[in-house]
Design an enzyme around this catalytic site. Structure first.
Site, PDB file in Angstrom:
ATOM      1  N   THR A  77      12.398 -76.015  -4.841  1.00 40.27           N
ATOM      2  CA  THR A  77      11.556 -75.610  -3.717  1.00 40.27           C
ATOM      3  C   THR A  77      10.072 -75.664  -4.065  1.00 40.27           C
ATOM      4  OG1 THR A  77      10.975 -73.665  -2.401  1.00 40.27           O
ATOM      5  CG2 THR A  77      11.970 -73.226  -4.504  1.00 40.27           C
ATOM      6  N   ASP A  78       9.233 -75.776  -3.028  1.00 44.90           N
ATOM      7  CA  ASP A  78       7.781 -75.699  -3.247  1.00 44.90           C
ATOM      8  C   ASP A  78       7.341 -74.266  -3.555  1.00 44.90           C
ATOM      9  OD1 ASP A  78       8.127 -74.577  -0.715  1.00 44.90           O
ATOM     10  OD2 ASP A  78       6.648 -75.836   0.299  1.00 44.90           O
ATOM     11  N   GLU A  79       8.247 -73.283  -3.328  1.00 42.00           N
ATOM     12  CA  GLU A  79       7.840 -71.884  -3.538  1.00 42.00           C
ATOM     13  C   GLU A  79       7.578 -71.572  -5.013  1.00 42.00           C
ATOM     14  OE1 GLU A  79       9.778 -68.904  -1.197  1.00 42.00           O
ATOM     15  OE2 GLU A  79      10.425 -70.363   0.297  1.00 42.00           O
ATOM     16  N   PHE A  86      23.332 -75.147   4.184  1.00 45.25           N
ATOM     17  CA  PHE A  86      22.527 -75.846   5.194  1.00 45.25           C
ATOM     18  C   PHE A  86      22.141 -77.260   4.741  1.00 45.25           C
ATOM     19  CE2 PHE A  86      17.851 -76.230   6.495  1.00 45.25           C
ATOM     20  CZ  PHE A  86      18.135 -77.019   7.602  1.00 45.25           C
ATOM     21  N   TYR A 143      13.273 -64.783  -5.574  1.00 45.40           N
ATOM     22  CA  TYR A 143      13.876 -66.089  -5.277  1.00 45.40           C
ATOM     23  C   TYR A 143      13.119 -67.209  -5.980  1.00 45.40           C
ATOM     24  CZ  TYR A 143      14.487 -70.496  -2.734  1.00 45.40           C
ATOM     25  OH  TYR A 143      14.682 -71.825  -2.431  1.00 45.40           O
ATOM     26  N   LYS A 180      14.256 -69.797  -9.006  1.00 48.10           N
ATOM     27  CA  LYS A 180      14.264 -71.258  -8.874  1.00 48.10           C
ATOM     28  C   LYS A 180      13.355 -71.892  -9.938  1.00 48.10           C
ATOM     29  CE  LYS A 180      16.000 -73.579  -6.224  1.00 48.10           C
ATOM     30  NZ  LYS A 180      17.361 -74.211  -6.184  1.00 48.10           N
TER      31      LYS A 180
HETATM   32  N1  LIG Z   1      16.309 -74.222   3.121  1.00 54.38           N
HETATM   33  C1  LIG Z   1      15.096 -74.574   2.711  1.00 54.38           C
HETATM   34  O1  LIG Z   1      14.150 -74.629   3.500  1.00 54.38           O
HETATM   35  C2  LIG Z   1      14.853 -74.934   1.262  1.00 54.38           C
HETATM   36  C3  LIG Z   1      13.566 -75.301   0.894  1.00 54.38           C
HETATM   37  C4  LIG Z   1      13.331 -75.672  -0.425  1.00 54.38           C
HETATM   38  C5  LIG Z   1      14.380 -75.714  -1.335  1.00 54.38           C
HETATM   39  N2  LIG Z   1      15.628 -75.329  -0.952  1.00 54.38           N
HETATM   40  C6  LIG Z   1      16.682 -75.385  -1.978  1.00 54.38           C
HETATM   41  O2  LIG Z   1      17.698 -76.273  -1.489  1.00 54.38           O
HETATM   42  C7  LIG Z   1      18.984 -75.841  -1.926  1.00 54.38           C
HETATM   43  C8  LIG Z   1      19.888 -75.684  -0.727  1.00 54.38           C
HETATM   44  O3  LIG Z   1      19.300 -74.738   0.177  1.00 54.38           O
HETATM   45  P1  LIG Z   1      20.012 -74.293   1.523  1.00 54.38           P
HETATM   46  O4  LIG Z   1      18.961 -73.880   2.471  1.00 54.38           O
HETATM   47  O5  LIG Z   1      21.016 -75.308   1.922  1.00 54.38           O
HETATM   48  O6  LIG Z   1      20.786 -72.986   1.009  1.00 54.38           O
HETATM   49  P2  LIG Z   1      22.011 -72.221   1.679  1.00 54.38           P
HETATM   50  O7  LIG Z   1      21.818 -70.787   1.303  1.00 54.38           O
HETATM   51  O8  LIG Z   1      22.149 -72.586   3.117  1.00 54.38           O
HETATM   52  O9  LIG Z   1      23.288 -72.815   0.940  1.00 54.38           O
HETATM   53  C9  LIG Z   1      23.582 -72.555  -0.394  1.00 54.38           C
HETATM   54  C10 LIG Z   1      25.030 -72.960  -0.653  1.00 54.38           C
HETATM   55  O10 LIG Z   1      25.300 -72.728  -2.037  1.00 54.38           O
HETATM   56  C11 LIG Z   1      26.539 -72.058  -2.149  1.00 54.38           C
HETATM   57  N3  LIG Z   1      26.515 -71.249  -3.373  1.00 54.38           N
HETATM   58  C12 LIG Z   1      25.791 -70.125  -3.591  1.00 54.38           C
HETATM   59  N4  LIG Z   1      26.031 -69.665  -4.838  1.00 54.38           N
HETATM   60  C13 LIG Z   1      26.909 -70.534  -5.407  1.00 54.38           C
HETATM   61  C14 LIG Z   1      27.526 -70.616  -6.685  1.00 54.38           C
HETATM   62  N5  LIG Z   1      27.297 -69.687  -7.630  1.00 54.38           N
HETATM   63  N6  LIG Z   1      28.367 -71.646  -6.937  1.00 54.38           N
HETATM   64  C15 LIG Z   1      28.614 -72.583  -5.975  1.00 54.38           C
HETATM   65  N7  LIG Z   1      28.085 -72.537  -4.754  1.00 54.38           N
HETATM   66  C16 LIG Z   1      27.239 -71.535  -4.470  1.00 54.38           C
HETATM   67  C17 LIG Z   1      26.662 -71.223  -0.872  1.00 54.38           C
HETATM   68  O11 LIG Z   1      28.015 -70.888  -0.582  1.00 54.38           O
HETATM   69  C18 LIG Z   1      26.039 -72.149   0.158  1.00 54.38           C
HETATM   70  O12 LIG Z   1      26.992 -73.009   0.720  1.00 54.38           O
HETATM   71  C19 LIG Z   1      18.744 -74.534  -2.689  1.00 54.38           C
HETATM   72  O13 LIG Z   1      18.742 -74.816  -4.052  1.00 54.38           O
HETATM   73  C20 LIG Z   1      17.385 -74.063  -2.222  1.00 54.38           C
HETATM   74  O14 LIG Z   1      16.744 -73.322  -3.232  1.00 54.38           O
HETATM   75  C21 LIG Z   1      15.883 -74.929   0.322  1.00 54.38           C
END
Ligand SMILES: NC(=O)c1ccc[n+]([C@@H]2O[C@H](COP(=O)([O-])OP(=O)(O)OC[C@H]3O[C@@H](n4cnc5c(N)ncnc54)[C@H](O)[C@@H]3O)[C@@H](O)[C@H]2O)c1
Length: 353
Positions: free
Chosen positions: A133-135, A11, A159, A163
């Site tokens: 993340t803020d979590e 995403f 999770y 992180k």
């Molecule tokens: N979505 C949110 O609201 C949010 C908020 C705070 C932080 N984050 C952080 O932002 C980052 C991206 O989040 P997101 O929502 O896009 O996540 P997501 O789950 O949509 O996407 C994660 C991507 O990483 C890939 N992936 C997973 N394991 C992998 C591996 N071992 N090697 C290579 N690729 C791998 C997946 O195929 C996927 O495309 C994450 O680190 C998440 O912790 C997300």
């Protein structure tokens, strides 16, 4: 010049890659394992563009990483790859340990070996940016101050614990080995290309399908909401000008209860795509048992990134959620592929088992 992005079919990573490739000619190598959350449909508009190279692979695969780093000589690595869904981490934490902790460790080691061999300005200007993340900060009471960069870590779910562990590794690789790292901790993102297991896309899609709109517990959990394009701009800014070894909290200044978010989406859908029977989508709201260990409130103090780097979000929740709902209404094909699982079949066909 090039950059290596991990998790760029997910995403936030996907939005980052799309924005980067439209704003810059610099080559971007996109390494993604394509788990259930990775979706090449998100990157469809990049077909034929010569500044995007997609590689299917794992951040834990040190041999592959060494090969990519040697071949493309990136000036920066941005790590989005992670297992990211709290509910899934409760049901099966091991993938979270494997990717978020062991994977980040292997990535750091591969990058350290590459960076050690650089010299001169290539070495000096190299950056490793870790997206978190803020979590990791745990939960807040209603009147507590928002999380700042010095709030102690108190993760509550598998999770957030995984992180938090990855953030600690990144920090230690800077302090111990001098690796030039930057870390960002952001609040809940929303926007286009969001996998429909998360609250906002789930509510939009369930509403349109006439299904119940599930609300955990009393729906009074508070989150700060950050439009994904604002987040991507913040990451570009931190990459450009962030101080080495620093962390930057990235937030939208949009604290909302989950119930308010769901009601807001229902009101927008009532306006943009009214139900055939003329009633409100809010009638589909259903309360379900709360998630174990559910954090009550997250809030981000994003003053440091504004003060030091001049970044602040452009969208309010009202403008961002309208764009998001409209995007889902306009992109039914993307939604259908993701929900039918056909993009996964295609991926298996394309890349083998
Ligand atoms: N979505 C949110 O609201 C949010 C908020 C705070 C932080 N984050 C952080 O932002 C980052 C991206 O989040 P997101 O929502 O896009 O996540 P997501 O789950 O949509 O996407 C994660 C991507 O990483 C890939 N992936 C997973 N394991 C992998 C591996 N071992 N090697 C290579 N690729 C791998 C997946 O195929 C996927 O495309 C994450 O680190 C998440 O912790 C997300």
């Amino acid at each position: 010049m090039s950059i290596l992005v991990t998790g760029g079919a997910g995403f936030i990573g996907g939005n980052f890659v799309l924005d980067w490739c439209s704003l810059s000619d610099e080559l971007l190598i996109n390494l993604d394992k394509l788990t259930y959350a990775g979706n090449l449909d998100t990157l469809a508009t990049l077909k034929g563009r010569d500044n995007h190279v997609f590689v299917q692979g794992d951040i834990g695969d040190k041999t592959l990483l060494a090969k990519l780093l040697k071949e493309y000589k990136p000036r920066a690595v941005i790590n989005f790859a992670a297992e990211s869904h709290v509910d899934r981490s409760i049901h099966g934490p091991s993938d979270f340990i494997e990717t978020n902790i062991v994977g980040t460790f292997n990535l750091l080691e591969a990058v350290r070996a590459y960076w050690n061999d650089l010299s001169g300005s290539d070495k000096q200007e190299f950056r490793f940016l870790h997206v978190s993340t803020d979590e990791v900060y745990g939960t807040l009471g209603e009147t507590d101050e928002p999380f700042s960069e010095v709030t102690p870590y108190e993760p509550n779910s598998p999770y957030s614990a995984s992180k938090a562990a990855s953030d600690h590794l990144v920090r230690a690789w800077h302090h111990t080995y001098g690796l030039p790292v930057l870390t960002t901790n952001c609040s809940n993102n929303y926007g286009p290309y969001h996998f429909p297991e998360k609250l906002i896309p789930l509510v939009i899609l369930n509403a349109l399908a006439g299904k119940p709109l599930p609300i955990y517990g009393d729906g009074q959990q508070i989150r700060d909401w950050l439009f994904v394009k604002d987040h991507c701009a913040a990451i570009r800014r931190v990459l450009e000008a962030g101080r080495l070894g620093e962390t930057y909290n990235v937030g939208g200044w949009n604290e909302k209860t989950n119930l308010d978010v769901v009601n807001g989406i229902c009101a927008l859908l009532d306006e943009l795509k009214p139900r055939a029977d003329g009633r409100s989508y809010a009638e589909q709201i259903t309360y379900v048992t709360d998630r174990p260990g559910h954090d009550r409130r997250y809030a981000i103090d994003a003053r440091k990134i504004e003060r030091e780097l001049g970044w602040k979000p452009l969208e309010t929740f009202e403008t961002g959620i309208r764009k998001t709902v409209q995007w889902y209404l306009d992109n039914q094909e993307w939604v259908q592929n993701i929900t039918s699982g056909s993009y996964r079949e295609w991926t298996a066909k394309q890349y083998g088992a």
